[in-house]
Design a protein around this motif. Structure first.
Motif, PDB file in Angstrom:
ATOM      1  N   CYS A  36       0.849  -1.189   0.000  1.00 19.76           N
ATOM      2  CA  CYS A  36       0.000   0.000   0.000  1.00 19.76           C
ATOM      3  C   CYS A  36       0.891   1.247   0.000  1.00 19.76           C
ATOM      4  O   CYS A  36       1.777   1.385   0.848  1.00 19.76           O
ATOM      5  CB  CYS A  36      -0.916   0.010   1.220  1.00 19.76           C
ATOM      6  SG  CYS A  36      -2.015   1.450   1.283  1.00 19.76           S
ATOM      7  N   ALA A  41      -6.050   3.151   2.555  1.00 19.19           N
ATOM      8  CA  ALA A  41      -6.805   2.678   1.402  1.00 19.19           C
ATOM      9  C   ALA A  41      -7.940   1.792   1.876  1.00 19.19           C
ATOM     10  O   ALA A  41      -7.730   0.865   2.668  1.00 19.19           O
ATOM     11  CB  ALA A  41      -5.899   1.907   0.445  1.00 19.19           C
ATOM     12  N   LEU A  57      -6.271  -0.643   4.477  1.00 19.63           N
ATOM     13  CA  LEU A  57      -4.832  -0.863   4.448  1.00 19.63           C
ATOM     14  C   LEU A  57      -4.156   0.436   4.852  1.00 19.63           C
ATOM     15  O   LEU A  57      -4.595   1.518   4.456  1.00 19.63           O
ATOM     16  CB  LEU A  57      -4.368  -1.246   3.045  1.00 19.63           C
ATOM     17  CG  LEU A  57      -5.033  -2.449   2.378  1.00 19.63           C
ATOM     18  CD1 LEU A  57      -4.543  -2.584   0.941  1.00 19.63           C
ATOM     19  CD2 LEU A  57      -4.786  -3.723   3.157  1.00 19.63           C
ATOM     20  N   SER A  77      -4.533  -8.946   2.419  1.00 20.78           N
ATOM     21  CA  SER A  77      -3.489  -8.376   3.258  1.00 20.78           C
ATOM     22  C   SER A  77      -2.595  -9.486   3.784  1.00 20.78           C
ATOM     23  O   SER A  77      -3.083 -10.509   4.269  1.00 20.78           O
ATOM     24  CB  SER A  77      -4.100  -7.614   4.436  1.00 20.78           C
ATOM     25  OG  SER A  77      -3.112  -7.295   5.403  1.00 20.78           O
ATOM     26  N   LEU A  91      -1.768   0.974  -4.660  1.00 25.63           N
ATOM     27  CA  LEU A  91      -0.748  -0.061  -4.514  1.00 25.63           C
ATOM     28  C   LEU A  91       0.487   0.263  -5.345  1.00 25.63           C
ATOM     29  O   LEU A  91       0.403   0.899  -6.397  1.00 25.63           O
ATOM     30  CB  LEU A  91      -1.303  -1.418  -4.943  1.00 25.63           C
ATOM     31  CG  LEU A  91      -2.511  -1.943  -4.175  1.00 25.63           C
ATOM     32  CD1 LEU A  91      -2.890  -3.326  -4.691  1.00 25.63           C
ATOM     33  CD2 LEU A  91      -2.254  -1.971  -2.682  1.00 25.63           C
TER      34      LEU A  91
END
Length: 282
Positions: A36, A41, A57, A77, A91
């Motif tokens: 991330c 996010a 994230l 994750s 990302l």
């Protein structure tokens, strides 16, 4: 036994290759490592901003990407195993690896090491960054990041060492943080996010959602046994004991992280959602 889709990446058309033989899917793929690169996010239940937020994230969090489509990615994750959809722009590459973690509730990342300049962005407690050098400017020390940004040195700590032995102290630093369903940051957090983040920063990894957290530690049969750091659960909710009589939690009633007398919380929550379902000692 059926697999929890929150923690296992599988759909009818696509699934994590590690699940081959355990689930049915038209195609199995290897997860592509990514990280991330956004301050926060949203990890959503589907593609699109109109879908529910399941979790989030934080900057630096590693993920496995199973699909990229129409500006969205389907990921898991690598920190807590949570699965969901996140915007592709959030990302980036896994390298360089993070070296430090944000240890202040919130901090500014500046374009240069000077407090009078405009911040580039704001980062949350628990975000992970890569430090490349240390700089002193007008008596203040800053860490320069791999992105070129600069952060006040006392707001970062070396990655890997717990920020505190008492995780409740970390949770208390987030008092007043707005309540956000699915939130895990100092910009917005929910009840189980508060438990997970504060325990992680104290060196203890726990699952994301309150029903999963209700399985950790040891069970306490009586309320009179509760002490600081114990967890108390209702259906769909969890709180942290700040002391024998005070509950610290991300409260949807107050829409913030608050402290309140346990007796008052038990009555109010019980009137709507039912009684306490579990008491656990981490």
């Amino acid at each position: 036994m059926s697999l929890d889709p929150r923690l296992n990446a599988f759909r009818d058309d696509l699934a994590d290759r590690r699940l081959e033989g355990k689930v049915k899917a038209k195609r199995f793929v290897e997860g592509e490592p990514a990280r991330c690169i956004a301050p926060v996010a949203d990890l959503r239940a589907g593609r699109g901003d109109d879908t529910a937020i399941g979790s989030q994230l934080l900057l630096g969090e590693p993920v496995l990407v199973f699909e990229r489509y129409d500006g969205w990615t389907w990921v898991q994750s690598e920190r807590d195993g949570y699965v969901g959809y996140v915007e592709e722009t959030a990302l980036g590459a896994v390298d360089p690896a993070p070296t430090h973690i944000v240890c202040a509730a919130r901090t500014f990342a500046y374009g240069q090491p000077e407090l009078r300049t405009k911040p580039v962005r704001t980062l949350s407690l628990g975000s992970e960054v890569t430090v490349t050098e240390e700089i002193e400017e007008r008596g203040n020390r800053y860490f320069r990041l791999s992105t070129g940004e600069a952060i006040f040195h006392r707001h970062l700590a070396p990655l890997g060492a717990p920020l505190a032995e008492d995780y409740v102290t970390i949770a208390e630093s987030l008092l007043g943080t707005p309540y956000l369903w699915g939130g895990v940051s100092a910009f917005g957090i929910d009840c189980s996010g508060l438990v997970q983040l504060s325990l992680r920063l104290a060196g203890k990894s726990v699952p994301r959602d309150s029903d999963m957290q209700a399985q950790i530690g040891i069970e306490l049969q009586e309320e009179r046994l509760l002490k600081r750091g114990d967890l108390i659960f209702w259906k769909g909710h969890v709180g942290i004991m700040a002391d024998e009589e005070t509950l610290l939690h991300g409260s949807g009633h107050a829409m913030a992280v608050v402290k309140e007398p346990l007796a008052e919380a038990v009555k109010r929550i019980g009137d709507v959602y039912g009684g306490v379902t579990a008491r656990r000692r981490v």
